[in-house]
Write an enzyme that holds these catalytic residues in place. Structure first.
Site, PDB file in Angstrom:
ATOM      1  N   ASP A  27      -1.617   0.928  -0.236  1.00 32.41           N
ATOM      2  CA  ASP A  27      -1.454  -0.238  -1.114  1.00 32.41           C
ATOM      3  C   ASP A  27      -1.483   0.084  -2.607  1.00 32.41           C
ATOM      4  O   ASP A  27      -2.084  -0.664  -3.387  1.00 32.41           O
ATOM      5  CB  ASP A  27      -2.514  -1.285  -0.795  1.00 32.41           C
ATOM      6  CG  ASP A  27      -2.415  -1.825   0.621  1.00 32.41           C
ATOM      7  OD1 ASP A  27      -1.488  -1.416   1.335  1.00 32.41           O
ATOM      8  OD2 ASP A  27      -3.271  -2.632   1.007  1.00 32.41           O
ATOM      9  N   LYS A 125       2.897  -4.152   6.024  1.00 35.17           N
ATOM     10  CA  LYS A 125       1.843  -4.850   6.763  1.00 35.17           C
ATOM     11  C   LYS A 125       1.541  -6.187   6.109  1.00 35.17           C
ATOM     12  O   LYS A 125       1.903  -6.428   4.957  1.00 35.17           O
ATOM     13  CB  LYS A 125       0.583  -3.989   6.847  1.00 35.17           C
ATOM     14  CG  LYS A 125      -0.039  -3.618   5.506  1.00 35.17           C
ATOM     15  CD  LYS A 125      -1.068  -2.496   5.691  1.00 35.17           C
ATOM     16  CE  LYS A 125      -1.719  -2.095   4.375  1.00 35.17           C
ATOM     17  NZ  LYS A 125      -2.770  -3.019   3.947  1.00 35.17           N
ATOM     18  N   CYS A 158      -8.620  -2.466   2.276  1.00 29.68           N
ATOM     19  CA  CYS A 158      -7.562  -1.901   3.108  1.00 29.68           C
ATOM     20  C   CYS A 158      -7.785  -0.439   3.464  1.00 29.68           C
ATOM     21  O   CYS A 158      -7.379  -0.002   4.543  1.00 29.68           O
ATOM     22  CB  CYS A 158      -6.214  -2.111   2.439  1.00 29.68           C
ATOM     23  SG  CYS A 158      -5.778  -3.865   2.301  1.00 29.68           S
TER      24      CYS A 158
END
Length: 214
Positions: A27, A125, A158
């Site tokens: 991310d 995702k 995450c």
């Protein structure tokens, strides 16, 4: 910098042998890392993310030189993909307006400072874990990968969720403590402590680069 109060593995030997290891970049996107992204526009200090990305860039270069796989994880959302649980949670804690982050087409979902190249793994995702609702595991197994070196944003969300799910799927997990970041130092340190206690070995950028340069 790594928290020296936590145990780190300094001599990795062949534990992260390039042929069976993937460097995972979680991310590193505009909304999570840039001062112009959604989080940055609220006045959040983005320097922890920028510092971590400096080291992620060095790790990507080392992985490519060594022949290790590089994988890029990315949140990609639309209003219609927000789960009921997410929307209800946001409403109950009093967060106003659209809870969306990394909306497709907003620019906030774009990679920030780092980008995949042909042959890299890419995963889109909707939620925290890179495994949930994706073909990430299949992509790793197809390449004979059993070890993950995890970096990215954020340590407590995450990165943590991906490391735990990897462990549950029988992958060996290493978290690069100085190539991950949260927006509060104590949250970052707490997440690293929990991961070191339950799923992962902590390492530094220097240790990983050394192992891949041997």
């Amino acid at each position: 910098m790594p928290d020296t109060a936590l145990p780190h593995v300094t001599d990795l030997g062949d534990m992260i042998a390039p042929a069976r290891t993937a460097l995972i970049v979680v991310d590193v996107q505009v909304d999570f890392a840039s001062k112009d992204g959604l989080i940055g526009r609220y006045g959040t200090d983005m320097s922890p993310a920028e510092d971590a990305i400096d080291r992620i860039e060095a790790l990507i270069a080392a992985a490519r030189r060594a022949g290790a796989t590089v994988g890029f994880m990315r949140v990609m959302t639309r209003p219609e993909t927000d789960s009921n649980a997410l929307k209800t949670w946001m409403a109950r804690k009093g967060t106003p307006g659209d809870a969306g982050i990394c909306r497709v087409g907003s620019g906030g979902e774009a990679y920030y400072r780092v980008h995949p190249e042909p042959g890299d793994i890419e995963v889109e995702k909707l939620v925290y874990s890179s495994f949930h609702g994706t073909d990430f595991e299949q992509k790793l197994r197809a390449r004979g990968i059993d070890t993950l070196v995890l970096t990215g944003l954020t340590t407590d969300c995450c990165v943590d969720s991906t490391a735990r799910d990897a462990f549950h799927r029988d992958f060996h997990t290493f978290v690069v403590s100085d190539a991950c970041a949260s927006f509060e130092p104590d949250v970052h340190a707490g997440a690293l402590k929990a991961l070191a206690s339950h799923t992962s070995l902590l390492v530094t950028t220097d240790a990983v680069v050394a192992a891949w340069s041997a």
